[in-house]
Design a protein around this motif. Sequence first.
Motif, PDB file in Angstrom:
ATOM      1  N   GLU A 147       0.825  -1.205   0.000  1.00 17.92           N
ATOM      2  CA  GLU A 147       0.000   0.000   0.000  1.00 17.92           C
ATOM      3  C   GLU A 147       0.860   1.257   0.000  1.00 17.92           C
ATOM      4  N   LEU A 148       1.862   1.280   0.868  1.00 17.03           N
ATOM      5  CA  LEU A 148       2.710   2.465   0.962  1.00 17.03           C
ATOM      6  C   LEU A 148       3.579   2.632  -0.285  1.00 17.03           C
ATOM      7  N   THR A 149       4.062   1.518  -0.824  1.00 21.58           N
ATOM      8  CA  THR A 149       4.873   1.592  -2.044  1.00 21.58           C
ATOM      9  C   THR A 149       4.057   2.133  -3.212  1.00 21.58           C
ATOM     10  N   LEU A 150       2.849   1.603  -3.380  1.00 18.53           N
ATOM     11  CA  LEU A 150       2.006   2.061  -4.485  1.00 18.53           C
ATOM     12  C   LEU A 150       1.553   3.495  -4.280  1.00 18.53           C
ATOM     13  N   LEU A 151       1.304   3.881  -3.009  1.00 21.00           N
ATOM     14  CA  LEU A 151       0.929   5.272  -2.729  1.00 21.00           C
ATOM     15  C   LEU A 151       2.074   6.220  -3.090  1.00 21.00           C
ATOM     16  N   ALA A 152       3.296   5.878  -2.682  1.00 20.22           N
ATOM     17  CA  ALA A 152       4.449   6.720  -3.004  1.00 20.22           C
ATOM     18  C   ALA A 152       4.662   6.787  -4.522  1.00 20.22           C
ATOM     19  N   THR A 153       4.496   5.641  -5.210  1.00 21.18           N
ATOM     20  CA  THR A 153       4.668   5.614  -6.665  1.00 21.18           C
ATOM     21  C   THR A 153       3.602   6.461  -7.349  1.00 21.18           C
ATOM     22  N   LEU A 154       2.367   6.388  -6.838  1.00 20.03           N
ATOM     23  CA  LEU A 154       1.281   7.186  -7.411  1.00 20.03           C
ATOM     24  C   LEU A 154       1.548   8.684  -7.237  1.00 20.03           C
ATOM     25  N   ILE A 155       2.013   9.060  -6.048  1.00 20.62           N
ATOM     26  CA  ILE A 155       2.331  10.476  -5.803  1.00 20.62           C
ATOM     27  C   ILE A 155       3.446  10.929  -6.738  1.00 20.62           C
TER      28      ILE A 155
ATOM     29  N   GLY B 191       6.848   9.424  10.350  1.00 17.58           N
ATOM     30  CA  GLY B 191       5.512   8.857  10.260  1.00 17.58           C
ATOM     31  C   GLY B 191       5.323   8.085   8.977  1.00 17.58           C
ATOM     32  N   THR B 192       4.300   7.260   8.983  1.00 20.73           N
ATOM     33  CA  THR B 192       4.058   6.366   7.838  1.00 20.73           C
ATOM     34  C   THR B 192       3.764   7.142   6.564  1.00 20.73           C
ATOM     35  N   TYR B 193       2.764   7.989   6.600  1.00 16.13           N
ATOM     36  CA  TYR B 193       2.345   8.678   5.378  1.00 16.13           C
ATOM     37  C   TYR B 193       3.237   9.875   5.052  1.00 16.13           C
ATOM     38  N   SER B 194       3.923  10.405   6.059  1.00 13.01           N
ATOM     39  CA  SER B 194       4.919  11.438   5.776  1.00 13.01           C
ATOM     40  C   SER B 194       6.044  10.848   4.941  1.00 13.01           C
ATOM     41  N   ALA B 195       6.456   9.625   5.266  1.00 12.46           N
ATOM     42  CA  ALA B 195       7.498   8.953   4.491  1.00 12.46           C
ATOM     43  C   ALA B 195       7.029   8.670   3.070  1.00 12.46           C
ATOM     44  N   ALA B 196       5.750   8.252   2.914  1.00 12.01           N
ATOM     45  CA  ALA B 196       5.216   7.988   1.577  1.00 12.01           C
ATOM     46  C   ALA B 196       5.223   9.262   0.733  1.00 12.01           C
TER      47      ALA B 196
ATOM     48  N   VAL C 129      12.310  -0.084  -2.048  1.00 11.11           N
ATOM     49  CA  VAL C 129      13.593  -0.102  -1.337  1.00 11.11           C
ATOM     50  C   VAL C 129      13.742   1.160  -0.494  1.00 11.11           C
ATOM     51  N   ALA C 130      13.343   2.325  -1.054  1.00  7.29           N
ATOM     52  CA  ALA C 130      13.463   3.577  -0.305  1.00  7.29           C
ATOM     53  C   ALA C 130      12.587   3.556   0.939  1.00  7.29           C
ATOM     54  N   PHE C 131      11.374   3.030   0.811  1.00  7.46           N
ATOM     55  CA  PHE C 131      10.494   2.974   1.962  1.00  7.46           C
ATOM     56  C   PHE C 131      11.024   2.026   3.026  1.00  7.46           C
ATOM     57  N   ALA C 132      11.534   0.890   2.581  1.00  8.53           N
ATOM     58  CA  ALA C 132      12.128  -0.044   3.540  1.00  8.53           C
ATOM     59  C   ALA C 132      13.313   0.601   4.244  1.00  8.53           C
ATOM     60  N   GLY C 133      14.088   1.394   3.484  1.00  9.77           N
ATOM     61  CA  GLY C 133      15.233   2.073   4.091  1.00  9.77           C
ATOM     62  C   GLY C 133      14.819   3.085   5.135  1.00  9.77           C
ATOM     63  N   LEU C 134      13.778   3.879   4.855  1.00  9.71           N
ATOM     64  CA  LEU C 134      13.311   4.853   5.840  1.00  9.71           C
ATOM     65  C   LEU C 134      12.773   4.170   7.095  1.00  9.71           C
ATOM     66  N   SER C 135      12.017   3.086   6.910  1.00 14.06           N
ATOM     67  CA  SER C 135      11.507   2.365   8.073  1.00 14.06           C
ATOM     68  C   SER C 135      12.645   1.733   8.872  1.00 14.06           C
ATOM     69  N   PHE C 136      13.653   1.239   8.166  1.00  8.28           N
ATOM     70  CA  PHE C 136      14.815   0.659   8.831  1.00  8.28           C
ATOM     71  C   PHE C 136      15.531   1.711   9.689  1.00  8.28           C
ATOM     72  N   LEU C 137      15.559   2.955   9.183  1.00  5.66           N
ATOM     73  CA  LEU C 137      16.215   4.036   9.924  1.00  5.66           C
ATOM     74  C   LEU C 137      15.309   4.638  10.998  1.00  5.66           C
ATOM     75  N   GLY C 138      14.059   4.199  11.072  1.00  9.26           N
ATOM     76  CA  GLY C 138      13.143   4.723  12.072  1.00  9.26           C
ATOM     77  C   GLY C 138      12.381   5.948  11.636  1.00  9.26           C
ATOM     78  N   LEU C 139      12.468   6.302  10.324  1.00 11.69           N
ATOM     79  CA  LEU C 139      11.781   7.492   9.820  1.00 11.69           C
ATOM     80  C   LEU C 139      10.484   7.154   9.101  1.00 11.69           C
TER      81      LEU C 139
END
Length: 625
Positions: A81-89, A138-143, A210-220
Amino acid sequence: MPQTHRYLRVLRTPLGATTAIAVLLLALTAVFGPMLLGDTADRVDTDAIGQHSGAEHWFGTDALGRDIASRVVVATRLTLELTLLATLIGATSGLLLGVLPTVLGKRAGRLVTGTVNLLVAFPGVLFVLFLAVIFGVGTYSAAFAIGLGIAPSTARLVQNLTASVAGTDYVAAARILGVGRTRIILRHVLPNIAEPVSLFVAQTAASALVAFAGLSFLGLGVQPPDYDWGRLLNEQLDRVMVDPMSAVGPGAAIVLTGITFGLIGELVAKAGGRTAPRAEVEPKPVAPLAADSPAGESADEAADNGLLHVERLRVRFPGYTAVRDVSLTIADGEAVGIVGESGSGKSLTALATAGLVPHPGRVSAHTLRFADRDLRTQAPQGTSLAMVFQDPMSSLNPALAVGRQLAEVAEVHHRASRSAAAARAVERLAAVHIPDPEQRAGKRPHEFSGGMRQRVMIAMGLMGEPRLIIADEPTTALDVTVQSQVLRLLRDVRAESGAALLFISHDIAVVSQVCDRVVVMYAGRVVEELPVADLGAGVAHPYTVALMGAVPDMTTDRDAPLATIPGRPPEPGEDRPGCPFAPRCARATDRCRTEEPVLELIAPGRRVACWDPVTAPAHDLEEAR
């Protein structure tokens, strides 16, 4: 082949089947995973804290005894969901930034382009991290941060593709029809860049994952109690050296899903490839045409009664003048041919007449009149002027059926209803001898042969009631049989509609088959004008003689080399004193090299620009003047 059928055909290949299976597994996991394993993934078991991988727990358990494999499956939904949301944006923002320069004015467009170039030059990872910090954890801030990070590269691609499509003949024709910028973008530009943009977006989705996984890995990114694959990797960071399998699950999920997005991109690319059209059955070849009778009016009489009157036409580009002081007159129903080598200014003269000279060319003329309209300040009225371009594949919109493209002319200019315009399109296709016009109207340009596409272009010109048809080398890319058919079709069209014809060609033999008069151009100038009937023995300019000599006939010695014109035409911007043909002319004198000849009337309907013409017509020159 319709687009849907192309995708179905690709799905039957190993690549398509693999991609379909991977997408199906991801979709099923995202939909049913949380339903089936949600309780297991969230169940805390203090007796199973930190267990290693085994038969009961494939990837072990975490610090609260929760099964990591179940959590990987459940995290699939939120991650996708977050990957597709970021891609759509990113895709939406990039698409808007990409087409804005075409919609906006020059200054605003340059500002948008410069901003995109600046953002593309900035390192993407740093840009995403910067945005993530600005928008907050936050989740959607990262997206949102990742989506905006994707936008600049998408916008650059869309700008390049849009610029290439915006310069095509069918977009220029749409502008002449009065189609607005927004409709041009939606109808002509976006459909033709959809496939490469879709390919890029599909591949960009893997980068977004990959970018989203990286941000979550860093706690962002995703924050507890929610979790995605990047968050799961972060939770197992302390155990990687003790139990590597604890990180294999989320890591493998990221890699395999990224590969799936890449496969989707490859599928789009493969489905987007055009297949070669099947050979079309052309009508039986026809006998060569006999030349029309010469025009009865002199050039001066035609100027008084002329449909098109051009005097001292110039087309300038930065650094050089491409067309110099061209004067041309065409009477109602008359066929005039313009011949010359490539670069002689033939096509630019025709484009200037139609108001289609590309930027940064500038057109000026002492007189530029079509019917009762001054083309220096007014456009030709309605469909009274039709243009048949050299390359129909670049003149027809590849994303639209040919019947729809023809119907648009009637809808815009004659305010015809959609059904009436479609019926008119079928009627015009039948008029240019397209077999089965009802069925052919629904086909796209790539499904026609070269000769059929040229017929479609002629049919488009006949959708209205043209008084003048400008044909810019319409037979150049055709074989002699199809060429003969197109020439006969043009002659039939003239006979039925009464339209005049301005025929552009480098082949003087072709021009002699359909035209009444011939205008010979060299280096952007008119060097001779004469009736077709005088091409045999009355040619006066050495360049026209050379063009005639370069045309083989049935009496040409097949063992001898083909006749050519020595030397080369002047390069653009190469401005020499004297006659421009002097370096290639065997009759050139010192006067030819120092003083440029002017185009003078030497007989009724005859003009030549030469100090030493090959033959002087047996007429009283004073009477001719």
